[in-house]
Scaffold this motif. Structure first.
Motif, mmCIF file in Angstrom:
data_model
loop_
_atom_site.group_PDB
_atom_site.id
_atom_site.type_symbol
_atom_site.label_atom_id
_atom_site.label_comp_id
_atom_site.label_asym_id
_atom_site.label_seq_id
_atom_site.Cartn_x
_atom_site.Cartn_y
_atom_site.Cartn_z
ATOM 1 N N ILE A 105 16.336 11.195 -3.287
ATOM 2 C CA ILE A 105 16.700 11.602 -4.648
ATOM 3 C C ILE A 105 15.846 10.864 -5.680
ATOM 4 O O ILE A 105 15.299 11.459 -6.614
ATOM 5 C CB ILE A 105 18.197 11.338 -4.906
ATOM 6 C CG1 ILE A 105 19.060 12.266 -4.044
ATOM 7 C CG2 ILE A 105 18.534 11.524 -6.387
ATOM 8 C CD1 ILE A 105 20.543 11.931 -4.056
ATOM 9 N N LEU A 106 15.705 9.539 -5.503
ATOM 10 C CA LEU A 106 14.925 8.732 -6.445
ATOM 11 C C LEU A 106 13.446 9.113 -6.427
ATOM 12 O O LEU A 106 12.781 9.121 -7.474
ATOM 13 C CB LEU A 106 15.093 7.247 -6.120
ATOM 14 C CG LEU A 106 16.494 6.660 -6.370
ATOM 15 C CD1 LEU A 106 16.580 5.232 -5.863
ATOM 16 C CD2 LEU A 106 16.829 6.711 -7.858
ATOM 17 N N ILE A 107 12.943 9.437 -5.235
ATOM 18 C CA ILE A 107 11.530 9.828 -5.126
ATOM 19 C C ILE A 107 11.301 11.214 -5.722
ATOM 20 O O ILE A 107 10.325 11.450 -6.440
ATOM 21 C CB ILE A 107 11.077 9.788 -3.648
ATOM 22 C CG1 ILE A 107 11.020 8.336 -3.161
ATOM 23 C CG2 ILE A 107 9.707 10.454 -3.480
ATOM 24 C CD1 ILE A 107 10.847 8.201 -1.671
ATOM 25 N N GLN A 108 12.224 12.150 -5.430
ATOM 26 C CA GLN A 108 12.071 13.532 -5.898
ATOM 27 C C GLN A 108 12.136 13.621 -7.421
ATOM 28 O O GLN A 108 11.347 14.339 -8.046
ATOM 29 C CB GLN A 108 13.158 14.411 -5.271
ATOM 30 C CG GLN A 108 13.134 15.854 -5.710
ATOM 31 C CD GLN A 108 11.879 16.596 -5.284
ATOM 32 O OE1 GLN A 108 11.208 16.186 -4.336
ATOM 33 N NE2 GLN A 108 11.554 17.667 -5.993
ATOM 34 N N PHE A 109 13.061 12.882 -8.038
ATOM 35 C CA PHE A 109 13.276 13.033 -9.474
ATOM 36 C C PHE A 109 12.597 11.955 -10.328
ATOM 37 O O PHE A 109 12.353 12.165 -11.513
ATOM 38 C CB PHE A 109 14.778 13.053 -9.773
ATOM 39 C CG PHE A 109 15.483 14.258 -9.201
ATOM 40 C CD1 PHE A 109 15.368 15.494 -9.809
ATOM 41 C CD2 PHE A 109 16.223 14.151 -8.037
ATOM 42 C CE1 PHE A 109 15.996 16.612 -9.284
ATOM 43 C CE2 PHE A 109 16.867 15.264 -7.500
ATOM 44 C CZ PHE A 109 16.752 16.505 -8.124
ATOM 45 N N HIS A 148 0.852 -1.194 0.000
ATOM 46 C CA HIS A 148 0.000 0.000 0.000
ATOM 47 C C HIS A 148 0.888 1.245 0.000
ATOM 48 O O HIS A 148 1.050 1.905 1.033
ATOM 49 C CB HIS A 148 -0.931 0.006 1.215
ATOM 50 C CG HIS A 148 -1.803 -1.209 1.315
ATOM 51 N ND1 HIS A 148 -1.371 -2.373 1.935
ATOM 52 C CD2 HIS A 148 -3.051 -1.448 0.843
ATOM 53 C CE1 HIS A 148 -2.342 -3.274 1.868
ATOM 54 N NE2 HIS A 148 -3.372 -2.740 1.209
ATOM 55 N N PRO A 149 1.485 1.566 -1.149
ATOM 56 C CA PRO A 149 2.392 2.724 -1.220
ATOM 57 C C PRO A 149 1.668 4.038 -0.915
ATOM 58 O O PRO A 149 0.490 4.193 -1.233
ATOM 59 C CB PRO A 149 2.901 2.690 -2.666
ATOM 60 C CG PRO A 149 1.878 1.899 -3.416
ATOM 61 C CD PRO A 149 1.321 0.907 -2.453
ATOM 62 N N GLU A 150 2.384 4.971 -0.292
ATOM 63 C CA GLU A 150 1.823 6.268 0.061
ATOM 64 C C GLU A 150 2.627 7.382 -0.597
ATOM 65 O O GLU A 150 3.803 7.213 -0.915
ATOM 66 C CB GLU A 150 1.826 6.443 1.585
ATOM 67 C CG GLU A 150 0.965 5.427 2.317
ATOM 68 C CD GLU A 150 0.927 5.678 3.819
ATOM 69 O OE1 GLU A 150 1.342 6.776 4.245
ATOM 70 O OE2 GLU A 150 0.482 4.786 4.562
ATOM 71 N N LYS A 151 1.978 8.519 -0.753
ATOM 72 C CA LYS A 151 2.631 9.681 -1.363
ATOM 73 C C LYS A 151 3.715 10.212 -0.427
ATOM 74 O O LYS A 151 3.502 10.332 0.775
ATOM 75 C CB LYS A 151 1.600 10.774 -1.644
ATOM 76 C CG LYS A 151 2.181 12.008 -2.338
ATOM 77 C CD LYS A 151 1.097 13.006 -2.666
ATOM 78 C CE LYS A 151 1.696 14.296 -3.236
ATOM 79 N NZ LYS A 151 2.499 14.037 -4.454
ATOM 80 N N ILE A 152 4.871 10.510 -0.993
ATOM 81 C CA ILE A 152 6.011 10.972 -0.185
ATOM 82 C C ILE A 152 6.587 12.248 -0.795
ATOM 83 O O ILE A 152 6.742 12.348 -2.023
ATOM 84 C CB ILE A 152 7.105 9.882 -0.132
ATOM 85 C CG1 ILE A 152 6.566 8.617 0.546
ATOM 86 C CG2 ILE A 152 8.339 10.391 0.620
ATOM 87 C CD1 ILE A 152 7.509 7.432 0.468
#
Length: 299
Positions: free
Chosen positions: A166-170, A107-111
């Motif tokens: 970094i991976l989430i931001q870009f 259940h992934p959430e917004k980060i």
């Protein structure tokens, strides 16, 4: 050993505790605002570290107390208990984090990757400073090693969170957050196991890692010693070895036996770093028994 103990004074522990408490607050707020499980888990981990550091310092102080009538070997094992507690606490936290990470994968959430990244950089700097403050004592003290491992795992966790941020931001790759959490948790458990194993061995009076064949040979090389048996060796803490043995001698005068004692003591202390030696002299009793007694109850 005493120099290292002096370096690990109350001031050093206070600095590390304050630093970790600040990291905990910053990462907790960062985890809440960014939605990052790895940041929240690291904040919980840091809270545990702050408590662990306090616990370690208390054990460190207690271990310095002199021996008493009720504790004839002193209080050195306070640090072993602290090391065991800290390592077990790390494992429990790691299991909890793995469970939470698995749940997040399903259940992934917004980060918010940027908040996660900035907080992780701050946490990394602070964790590296804390690790450096305790690095010297960790080489010579099991209790300090357990505390140092807490801090080192936090530093590694923060580096992982930076990569995740970094991976989430870009790339919006949110699944990396629970993956990093699991990797760090597994690493923590892997590093905790040797501390748990060593602590339990000491508390269970396990034999230290000595070359017993060489000790047997060296003792028999002493002119007056005919046989060595009923040997026991154990550790009060990771640096203090206790050794006892029965030795068969000729029917010597007490003053001559004392000279043999002195030679045995010198040999065991200089070559094998054994701190406390107890010898029971005998003439013929037990002369046919083994180096380690294993026929019946010995104690």
């Amino acid at each position: 050993m005493h120099d290292h103990d002096n370096q690990l004074s109350g001031k050093r522990f206070l600095e590390v505790t304050v630093l970790n408490s600040l990291i905990t607050v910053v990462e907790f707020l960062g985890g809440v605002f960014s939605g990052s499980l790895s940041l929240l888990s690291d904040a919980i981990h840091n809270l545990g570290d702050s408590l662990s550091i306090i616990f370690s310092y208390v054990a460190h102080v207690i271990s310095k107390r002199k021996q008493t009538q009720t504790n004839t070997y002193g209080f050195k094992r306070a640090q072993i208990l602290s090391a065991l507690f800290n390592a077990l606490f790390l494992v429990i936290i790691s299991v909890f984090l793995i469970g939470e990470a698995i749940s997040r994968i399903g259940h992934p959430e917004k980060i918010d990757g940027m908040v996660m990244l900035v907080v992780a950089i701050i946490g990394t700097i602070a964790n590296v400073l804390s690790t450096l403050l305790l690095s010297k004592g960790a080489k010579h003290n099991l209790n300090m090693k357990a505390t140092y491992l807490h801090l080192l795992s936090d530093a590694l966790s923060s580096v992982g969170i930076i990569i995740g941020g970094i991976l989430i931001q870009f790339y919006n790759w949110t699944i990396i957050d629970p993956i990093i959490t699991m990797i760090v948790a597994v690493y923590i458990m892997w590093e905790s196991w040797p501390i748990i194993k060593k602590s339990i061995s000491i508390l269970m009076e396990g034999s230290p890692n000595l070359d017993y064949q060489a000790i047997h040979h060296d003792l028999l090389e002493i002119k007056e010693v005919k046989c060595v048996h009923h040997v026991h060796a154990w550790m009060v803490d990771e640096n203090s070895i206790v050794f006892s043995a029965h030795i068969n001698l000729a029917d010597l005068r007490l003053s001559e036996v004392q000279n043999v004692y002195d030679e045995i003591n010198q040999l065991l202390q200089d070559k094998y770093h054994i701190e406390h030696v107890t010898i029971q002299p005998e003439t013929t009793r037990g002369e046919n028994e083994d180096f380690f007694y294993d026929k019946d109850k010995d104690i």
